[in-house]
Design an enzyme around this catalytic site. Structure first.
Site, PDB file in Angstrom:
ATOM      1  N   LYS A 154      27.844 -46.669  41.115  1.00  0.00           N
ATOM      2  CA  LYS A 154      26.663 -46.159  40.424  1.00  0.00           C
ATOM      3  C   LYS A 154      27.076 -45.226  39.289  1.00  0.00           C
ATOM      4  O   LYS A 154      26.589 -45.339  38.165  1.00  0.00           O
ATOM      5  CB  LYS A 154      25.776 -45.392  41.410  1.00  0.00           C
ATOM      6  CG  LYS A 154      24.688 -44.575  40.746  1.00  0.00           C
ATOM      7  CD  LYS A 154      23.848 -43.817  41.740  1.00  0.00           C
ATOM      8  CE  LYS A 154      24.317 -42.406  41.998  1.00  0.00           C
ATOM      9  NZ  LYS A 154      24.094 -41.453  40.895  1.00  0.00           N
ATOM     10  N   ASN A 155      27.986 -44.298  39.599  1.00  0.00           N
ATOM     11  CA  ASN A 155      28.338 -43.281  38.615  1.00  0.00           C
ATOM     12  C   ASN A 155      29.185 -43.815  37.472  1.00  0.00           C
ATOM     13  O   ASN A 155      29.499 -43.092  36.546  1.00  0.00           O
ATOM     14  CB  ASN A 155      29.042 -42.097  39.295  1.00  0.00           C
ATOM     15  CG  ASN A 155      28.040 -41.245  40.056  1.00  0.00           C
ATOM     16  OD1 ASN A 155      26.836 -41.456  39.972  1.00  0.00           O
ATOM     17  ND2 ASN A 155      28.549 -40.288  40.811  1.00  0.00           N
ATOM     18  N   ASP A 165      30.545 -35.552  46.464  1.00  0.00           N
ATOM     19  CA  ASP A 165      29.584 -36.564  46.899  1.00  0.00           C
ATOM     20  C   ASP A 165      29.902 -37.090  48.306  1.00  0.00           C
ATOM     21  O   ASP A 165      29.061 -37.755  48.916  1.00  0.00           O
ATOM     22  CB  ASP A 165      29.545 -37.739  45.910  1.00  0.00           C
ATOM     23  CG  ASP A 165      28.815 -37.363  44.627  1.00  0.00           C
ATOM     24  OD1 ASP A 165      28.214 -36.276  44.568  1.00  0.00           O
ATOM     25  OD2 ASP A 165      28.850 -38.160  43.670  1.00  0.00           O
ATOM     26  N   ASP A 191      17.773 -30.356  40.336  1.00  0.00           N
ATOM     27  CA  ASP A 191      17.636 -31.297  41.441  1.00  0.00           C
ATOM     28  C   ASP A 191      18.131 -30.682  42.731  1.00  0.00           C
ATOM     29  O   ASP A 191      18.548 -29.521  42.763  1.00  0.00           O
ATOM     30  CB  ASP A 191      18.222 -32.680  41.129  1.00  0.00           C
ATOM     31  CG  ASP A 191      19.720 -32.715  41.048  1.00  0.00           C
ATOM     32  OD1 ASP A 191      20.365 -31.875  41.689  1.00  0.00           O
ATOM     33  OD2 ASP A 191      20.226 -33.591  40.346  1.00  0.00           O
ATOM     34  N   ARG A 196      19.716 -38.709  36.901  1.00  0.00           N
ATOM     35  CA  ARG A 196      20.570 -37.759  36.212  1.00  0.00           C
ATOM     36  C   ARG A 196      21.438 -38.456  35.155  1.00  0.00           C
ATOM     37  O   ARG A 196      21.727 -37.913  34.089  1.00  0.00           O
ATOM     38  CB  ARG A 196      21.457 -37.132  37.294  1.00  0.00           C
ATOM     39  CG  ARG A 196      22.421 -36.142  36.815  1.00  0.00           C
ATOM     40  CD  ARG A 196      21.764 -34.804  36.733  1.00  0.00           C
ATOM     41  NE  ARG A 196      22.463 -33.986  35.771  1.00  0.00           N
ATOM     42  CZ  ARG A 196      21.960 -32.874  35.269  1.00  0.00           C
ATOM     43  NH1 ARG A 196      20.780 -32.442  35.636  1.00  0.00           N
ATOM     44  NH2 ARG A 196      22.643 -32.180  34.411  1.00  0.00           N
TER      45      ARG A 196
HETATM   46  C1  UD1 Z   1      28.609 -36.317  38.274  1.00  0.00           C
HETATM   47  C2  UD1 Z   1      28.056 -37.297  39.282  1.00  0.00           C
HETATM   48  C3  UD1 Z   1      27.761 -36.613  40.614  1.00  0.00           C
HETATM   49  C4  UD1 Z   1      28.990 -35.878  41.106  1.00  0.00           C
HETATM   50  C5  UD1 Z   1      29.521 -34.940  40.012  1.00  0.00           C
HETATM   51  C6  UD1 Z   1      30.819 -34.260  40.401  1.00  0.00           C
HETATM   52  C7  UD1 Z   1      26.874 -38.880  37.921  1.00  0.00           C
HETATM   53  C8  UD1 Z   1      25.566 -39.456  37.502  1.00  0.00           C
HETATM   54  N1  UD1 Z   1      26.818 -37.875  38.766  1.00  0.00           N
HETATM   55  O1  UD1 Z   1      27.590 -35.362  38.004  1.00  0.00           O
HETATM   56  O2  UD1 Z   1      27.396 -37.608  41.559  1.00  0.00           O
HETATM   57  O3  UD1 Z   1      28.642 -35.092  42.232  1.00  0.00           O
HETATM   58  O4  UD1 Z   1      29.774 -35.689  38.803  1.00  0.00           O
HETATM   59  O5  UD1 Z   1      31.788 -35.191  40.708  1.00  0.00           O
HETATM   60  O6  UD1 Z   1      27.929 -39.356  37.544  1.00  0.00           O
HETATM   61  N2  UD1 Z   1      28.651 -27.839  34.759  1.00  0.00           N
HETATM   62  C9  UD1 Z   1      28.398 -26.770  33.923  1.00  0.00           C
HETATM   63  N3  UD1 Z   1      27.986 -27.034  32.637  1.00  0.00           N
HETATM   64  C10 UD1 Z   1      27.846 -28.293  32.155  1.00  0.00           C
HETATM   65  C11 UD1 Z   1      28.099 -29.382  33.022  1.00  0.00           C
HETATM   66  C12 UD1 Z   1      28.512 -29.119  34.316  1.00  0.00           C
HETATM   67  O7  UD1 Z   1      28.526 -25.613  34.321  1.00  0.00           O
HETATM   68  O8  UD1 Z   1      27.487 -28.462  30.984  1.00  0.00           O
HETATM   69  C13 UD1 Z   1      29.090 -27.575  36.157  1.00  0.00           C
HETATM   70  C14 UD1 Z   1      28.066 -28.107  37.179  1.00  0.00           C
HETATM   71  O9  UD1 Z   1      27.068 -27.152  37.440  1.00  0.00           O
HETATM   72  C15 UD1 Z   1      28.946 -28.352  38.389  1.00  0.00           C
HETATM   73  C16 UD1 Z   1      30.271 -28.781  37.775  1.00  0.00           C
HETATM   74  O10 UD1 Z   1      30.238 -28.357  36.423  1.00  0.00           O
HETATM   75  O11 UD1 Z   1      29.145 -27.170  39.119  1.00  0.00           O
HETATM   76  C17 UD1 Z   1      30.523 -30.278  37.831  1.00  0.00           C
HETATM   77  O12 UD1 Z   1      29.465 -30.967  37.241  1.00  0.00           O
HETATM   78  P1  UD1 Z   1      29.695 -32.363  36.507  1.00  0.00           P
HETATM   79  O13 UD1 Z   1      31.099 -32.802  36.721  1.00  0.00           O
HETATM   80  O14 UD1 Z   1      29.211 -32.233  35.112  1.00  0.00           O
HETATM   81  O15 UD1 Z   1      28.744 -33.322  37.323  1.00  0.00           O
HETATM   82  P2  UD1 Z   1      27.729 -34.390  36.748  1.00  0.00           P
HETATM   83  O16 UD1 Z   1      28.346 -35.122  35.614  1.00  0.00           O
HETATM   84  O17 UD1 Z   1      26.398 -33.758  36.547  1.00  0.00           O
END
Ligand code: UD1
Length: 426
Positions: free
Chosen positions: A22-23, A308, A120, A96
């Protein structure tokens, strides 16, 4: 209300097949926007998030349909010369992954108006790193009336250091940089297998990317990209879920279509917990004859243990021999799941981003609610090792990431049905 009803006690035994992640698939579909013409993506999971991405791409002017040239489980995305640039809230709020439209739309059309996805159930999900990276490349980003509005002439390459190896930020900056003028370097980039998959697709479209799979990506922007055909990488989270479910139920499950190399840490933990792991050309098998031994879990960006898989790990540790310490480093609200599994008799205590799980031989079936995809599947595993019947409500969360989970469970000998709830209201 529809629930997934699980009757505990069965030992999972048999084979399952894992399809595309999915991701990854959601990002690959968004990246199709980078080139006019027909891109085909294969190994698609039949999950609701993919259907929503179909709808989003259609709203942007793409023709999205079934592929007819023999590639299995694939989608054909025909991208117009001038895609529209607005991703509306009613669709964005449901997945997301729609934030991944930002980079491709901005770099392709010079403008993107993407609804803010909002909070979320797993915690606050800021976008500051996405914005800072794109701004360094010359974008002007504002948020108003619940929308991100990003504008730019042609983006220009830049040196970008990420404070944290965010998956989404790395992907948005990467997909914007492939059509920017000049070189972009992303330092402290995320290096999840799904990002490697995205890089491979972009390279097959004509992008120039160095350092694929490392934490420094170097992207030399090109004038244009061409459509491609790409098969998505296997879902390591679904594969890992089956590994934990096999160990929890003291079963034997062969997971086909999976990439064992993407789950090295998880499989090593299970091996040390007493399970027998065998790795095959097209996947792996987990066999566990006795109560697994506890182990500690620390969630980290890849190659660390994926956040996850944390709920599935907790479900297994709840029936393991010994005490486990869980440290959640990515999403603080993930431990909401612990309150639900505690309703099933699990001995779990949380304090900040730590949880302590004291294993016991069995849980006890109860009505519980899935708060997100991974919590949902964690509760299903708990139901498999509980005495009596467990009803997991809010099944739509599970359907976002798992293809007909109850059918797959029945194929492995479990008693699981989707039914109207006897407990929850309509
Ligand atoms: C993706 C996955 C999710 C998985 C996560 C971590 C998808 C659709 N979702 O989410 O299933 O759990 O990776 O492996 O692919 N952060 C910031 N600022 C930002 C972006 C992120 O502070 O601009 C922080 C987030 O709050 C979190 C951490 O970075 O604590 C990791 O987030 P991120 O790797 O960005 O996860 P997603 O891409 O949202």
């Amino acid at each position: 209300m529809q629930v997934l009803q699980v009757t505990g006690g069965a030992r999972l035994s048999g084979e399952v097949r894992v399809v595309g992640a999915k991701n990854s698939v959601l990002k690959l579909m968004a990246a199709a926007l980078l080139a006019p013409g027909e891109t085909t993506i294969g190994n698609l999971p039949a999950i609701s998030d993919v259907s929503i991405m179909h709808e989003l791409l259609a709203r942007l002017g793409c023709t999205v349909g079934e592929n007819t040239d023999g590639m299995i489980d694939s989608v054909r995305i025909d991208v117009p010369d001038h895609p529209l640039s607005e991703a509306p809230y009613e669709l964005v709020r449901r997945i997301r992954g729609s934030i991944n439209l930002l980079g491709p739309l901005l770099t392709r059309t010079g403008r993107a108006r993407v609804a803010l996805p909002g909070g979320d159930a797993i915690g606050s999900r800021p976008l500051d790193l996405h914005f800072a990276g794109l701004e360094r490349m010359g974008a002007e980003i504002t948020t108003s009336h619940g929308y991100i509005v990003a504008e730019a002439g042609r983006l220009t390459g830049a040196q970008i250091w990420l404070d944290f190896p965010s998956v989404g930020a790395t992907e948005n900056i990467l997909t914007a940089a492939v059509l920017a003028k000049g070189t972009t370097v992303i330092d402290n980039a995320a290096r999840e297998p799904e990002i490697v998959d995205l890089c491979r697709m972009l390279v097959s479209m004509g992008a120039q990317i160095g350092g694929v799979g490392s934490s420094t990506l170097e992207i030399e922007g090109v004038e244009s990209l061409r459509p491609t055909r790409h098969v998505a990488v296997a879902d390591r989270i679904v594969a890992g879920t089956w590994a934990f479910a096999a160990a929890a139920t003291r079963g034997e499950v062969r997971v086909r279509g999976a990439e064992a190399g993407h789950l090295e840490l998880v499989l090593d933990k299970l091996d040390r917990a007493g399970a027998r792991i065998s790795v095959h050309d097209d996947g792996f098998a987990v066999r566990c004859d006795e109560q697994p031994r506890s182990f500690d879990v620390v969630t980290l960006p890849y190659p660390g243990l994926p956040t996850d898989l944390q709920p599935a790990a907790i479900a297994m540790l709840a029936v393991a021999d010994g005490t486990a310490m869980i440290t959640e480093n990515l999403f603080e609200a993930r431990f909401m799941f612990c309150d639900e599994i505690a309703r099933m008799g699990a001995d779990v205590r949380t304090d900040g981003h730590h949880a302590v799980v004291r294993g016991k031989p069995r849980l006890s079936g109860a009505p519980v609610r899935a708060t997100d995809i991974r919590a949902g599947v964690g509760l299903v595993i708990a139901g498999l090792v509980a005495e009596g019947v467990t009803e997991v409500a809010e099944v739509h969360h599970i359907d976002r990431g798992y293809v007909r989970l109850e059918e797959q469970l029945r194929g492995l000998g479990a008693r699981a049905v989707r039914t109207e709830s006897a407990v929850f209201g309509p």
